[in-house]
Scaffold this motif. Structure first.
Motif, short mmCIF file in Angstrom:
data_model
loop_
_atom_site.label_atom_id
_atom_site.label_comp_id
_atom_site.label_asym_id
_atom_site.label_seq_id
_atom_site.Cartn_x
_atom_site.Cartn_y
_atom_site.Cartn_z
N GLU A 9 14.69 62.63 55.04
CA GLU A 9 13.27 62.57 54.67
C GLU A 9 13.04 63.44 53.44
N THR A 11 9.97 64.29 50.17
CA THR A 11 8.61 64.13 49.69
C THR A 11 8.61 64.24 48.18
N ASN A 13 6.59 64.01 44.43
CA ASN A 13 5.29 64.42 43.90
C ASN A 13 5.07 63.77 42.54
N TRP A 18 0.93 57.36 43.93
CA TRP A 18 1.81 57.45 45.09
C TRP A 18 3.12 56.71 44.82
N ALA A 25 11.02 60.74 44.16
CA ALA A 25 11.87 61.14 45.29
C ALA A 25 13.18 60.35 45.27
N GLN A 44 1.57 58.91 52.75
CA GLN A 44 1.05 59.19 51.42
C GLN A 44 -0.12 60.16 51.57
N LYS A 57 1.42 62.72 46.77
CA LYS A 57 2.65 63.04 47.51
C LYS A 57 3.01 61.85 48.39
N THR A 58 4.25 61.40 48.27
CA THR A 58 4.74 60.30 49.10
C THR A 58 5.98 60.77 49.84
N THR A 59 5.95 60.69 51.15
CA THR A 59 7.10 61.04 51.97
C THR A 59 7.86 59.75 52.27
#
Length: 68
Positions: A9, A11, A13, A18, A25, A44, A57-59
């Motif tokens: 995982e 995250t 930026n 997004w 990432a 998101q 921020k998108t994980t």
């Protein structure tokens, strides 16, 4: 024989979007991982200041095949 896939995982930026955060990432992961086979968007979020989005921020879950 089926290959084994590991999922991590991350995250990402961005100050733009997004989608750009997810791409950031992925690009960072691609610098150190081999055999990336896909990503899954997990969440998101955004940092807000004064009613304006300052940072997206998108994980993501990044999947890659393990080396044998």
């Amino acid at each position: 024989m089926a290959e084994t896939v590991k999922v991590i995982e991350l995250t990402g930026n961005s100050t733009e979007s997004w989608e750009d955060a997810a791409q950031n990432a992925l690009e960072d992961a691609d610098e150190t991982l081999e055999n990336i086979s896909g990503i899954e968007i997990v969440s998101q979020t955004a940092d807000v200041d004064g009613g304006t989005i300052e940072r997206y921020k998108t994980t993501v879950h990044v999947s890659f095949a393990l080396q044998r």
